[in-house]
Design an enzyme around this catalytic site. Structure first.
Site, PDB file in Angstrom:
ATOM      1  N   ARG A 154       0.838  -1.195   0.000  1.00 41.08           N
ATOM      2  CA  ARG A 154       0.000   0.000   0.000  1.00 41.08           C
ATOM      3  C   ARG A 154       0.877   1.251   0.000  1.00 41.08           C
ATOM      4  O   ARG A 154       2.073   1.187   0.277  1.00 41.08           O
ATOM      5  CB  ARG A 154      -0.927  -0.012   1.218  1.00 41.08           C
ATOM      6  N   HIS A 155       0.254   2.375  -0.308  1.00 40.43           N
ATOM      7  CA  HIS A 155       0.960   3.652  -0.336  1.00 40.43           C
ATOM      8  C   HIS A 155       1.665   3.885   0.997  1.00 40.43           C
ATOM      9  O   HIS A 155       1.095   3.630   2.057  1.00 40.43           O
ATOM     10  CB  HIS A 155      -0.049   4.773  -0.615  1.00 40.43           C
TER      11      HIS A 155
END
Lengths: 406, 406
Positions: free
Chosen positions: B236-237
């Protein structure tokens, strides 16, 4: 652009007197121009109305810190490059600039009528610096590129993570930043060359190409195994060519330990009080240790997990064993060493509050680190640049503002 | 050093005519000097008898490819810097060199009597470039530094990997290579400055400082959460500020998909045939999507796992959704795009066989990529450098060889 002030910005710094026009956004180009500003150049950041993507995200609360980190010491102007008058003003700025930096997708500046050919016709001394995901040519030229997509395409993900887990991205946005620092490097090289030739250059960097060399250890394993694709090696050496080389559990976290040679390994055995293993045939040299990598990792783990990180660091330091504690971001942001070196500094940012920002990682002996100025609010230097530098009258400036050009 | 040949090496390239003395080893310094060679400089790699660490490992079979990748287009000489005569010959070389590059631990060159003060007294135009783990000053100056230890200390490990797994190193040797390219950047900047001032500089880069900015996204999350230390975010970011942003399973591997805004997200819904979700209040904008990140990742995964990587790429490309397949090193080494751009090239290396090497990731329009020369065997240019350039007689050269000086 006429020089209004007597002394050029950054006097005494290597890039003193240079003017950089910065059309870049997010991390890649802005890191390059931040380093230019910290080397003494005057960087004019040109943004669309509303601001570049990272400034928008900073306004929403998600990216204040990175925006402040990468845009200190720059001037901020707004300019609508899609308007004819905006383009004219831009070309006027180009005529007395030294460097133009952009990291749009390939073809964008050409469509705006400000591609390298147009700009270099205006100013043959201009260095036009372009960074893209995959470069300005080739079959993947238009392939979508962001840090995470290039991490996937470049092989970084395939070699990061544990062998029994899915591929995982490297935490840092390394494709963006590797491209940004290569771009800076190319600009500095072209500036040196311009001193000899009097001519500017188009300098080009792609994110994909900028990260390739950093895969060296894993490429060695790939090559050495006759093209058998390597699995992810977790925290073991990327080429599986060293042992002990891993991250070992402490009672309160983890510690990395690396033994490149017998000197390091024997120092570790001393620290562990296991001098008896020096003569063990399984651990005689690097090659035999790699052959018994599971045994050696179990042996070291059994020792490390009895102690805290701090206890391990003390023992490993005393025995001169290469090691380091795995630190979290809180420890990193408050790192006494980087603060002592003034690499990191607390500042009170007028928009974003009390934050830690970094000076340039490139240091020149004999000049103090450039004093850090907080990033400017959007368009803060509009009047200075358009009126004082480009010579617009107050009336013209107001008209252009009303028309949405500046 | 007298110029024996008529045309300087690398004629027409930016660094044509520059002479670089290279005392560096492994990845960090050698990457900087490789890029200098590929920009046209004459790089003389000076190694102890037996060769630098990476050459030794190349001889043992483990590091042939990285050694060849980083040491092409350099001359190789051997010199015992611990002997008085070796030091004298080195100082003679320094007098007509432009740049000295080293990445020893702090204090090593001073102990050898060839520290920056000594060398700049011999040649005030010399740029002395030094890269270390933690810098030449500060409390951690002498802390042991290798790529993996700096990954631990710098916070990289703490932000790489899945939240429920231990910290994991980033696959690439990014501390080494970030330092190396920053070092090159500093050298190029100092060369530009020297054109103005006539004076060289000590340029310094530390691995720890060179990687800090690349943690920007995660530093944002740390800062934005009021100093709560972020967990690892897997794929994920790094700032948990975007969704969908992840690596999703295909039937035969993985594909990264990133939606920065509604345009991207709606394109993805089109590709999925789920236009109905555009009006779903959970997915209205970035903020609400991040709030429902688990649901959105489950939704996308359920779609992607029905298709192969190639099928997904075709659909995502057609709908202009930012994405990329996760590629392994076999795909990367044989990448048609990088080969088309001549960034990667197959060569027949006289010592290491048929291998793929990379050209410089920094491209200058108007000059073709520098032709790649294979790395030299140890000491291959001893006679050329010591006899032709430094003017030793054949007898002197043989004597020095016998005495173990050259």
């Amino acid at each position: 652009m006429t020089q209004a002030s007597a002394a050029p910005r950054g006097q005494g710094y290597p890039f003193s007197g240079l003017v950089v026009l910065d059309l870049s956004h997010i991390y890649n180009g802005p890191y390059a121009t931040f380093l230019m500003a910290m080397a003494g150049a005057e960087v004019i950041k040109i943004e669309p109305h509303g601001g570049e993507h990272l400034r928008v995200r900073a306004g929403l609360g998600g990216a204040a810190l990175p925006f402040a980190m990468l845009n200190g010491n720059k001037k901020s102007v707004t300019l609508n490059l899609k308007s004819e008058r905006g383009r004219e003003l831009f070309l006027q700025m180009v005529r007395s600039a030294d460097v133009l930096v952009e990291n749009f997708a390939p073809g964008v500046t050409e469509r705006l009528g400000i591609g390298p050919e147009v700009l270099q016709a205006e100013n043959p001394r201009l260095i036009y610096a372009s960074s893209t995901g995959y470069g300005r040519s080739g079959p993947y030229r238009d392939y979508p590129a962001m840090d995470i997509t290039v991490q996937a395409m470049s092989g970084i993900m395939s070699i990061t993570g544990f062998p029994d887990s899915p591929p995982v991205k490297s935490g840092p946005a390394l494709c963006d930043f590797f491209a940004g620092i290569h771009l800076y490097a190319g600009i500095a090289t072209a500036l040196y060359e311009r001193e000899k030739t009097g001519k500017g250059r188009l300098v080009e960097v792609s994110m994909q190409e900028a990260v390739y060399a950093s895969l060296s250890s894993n490429l060695a394993l790939y090559h050495g195994s006759g093209g058998k694709v390597p699995v992810r090696t977790g925290n073991r050496h990327g080429g599986l060519a060293e042992a002990p080389y891993n991250v070992y559990p402490a009672s309160d976290g983890h510690v990395a330990i690396i033994c490149n040679n017998n000197r390091h390994f024997h120092a570790l055995l001393n620290a562990m009080g296991r001098e008896d293993l020096k003569d063990d045939s399984r651990f005689r040299d690097l090659k035999t240790r790699v052959a018994h990598i599971d045994e050696i990792d179990a042996l070291v783990s059994a020792w490390t997990q009895q102690y805290t990180k701090a206890e391990l660091v003390e023992r490993l330091l005393a025995h001169r064993v290469p090691h380091a504690p795995v630190r979290d971001l809180g420890e990193v942001v408050n790192d006494p060493h980087m603060h002592a070196r003034r690499s990191l500094q607390w500042i009170n940012h007028p928009q974003y509050g009390r934050i830690v920002v970094q000076n340039s990682p490139i240091r020149y002996e004999g000049v103090p680190p450039m004093p850090l100025e907080p990033s400017s609010p959007l368009g803060a230097q509009n009047r200075e640049v358009f009126c004082e530098r480009l010579g617009l009258s107050e009336q013209e400036f107001e008209d252009l503002r009303r028309e949405g050009v500046v």
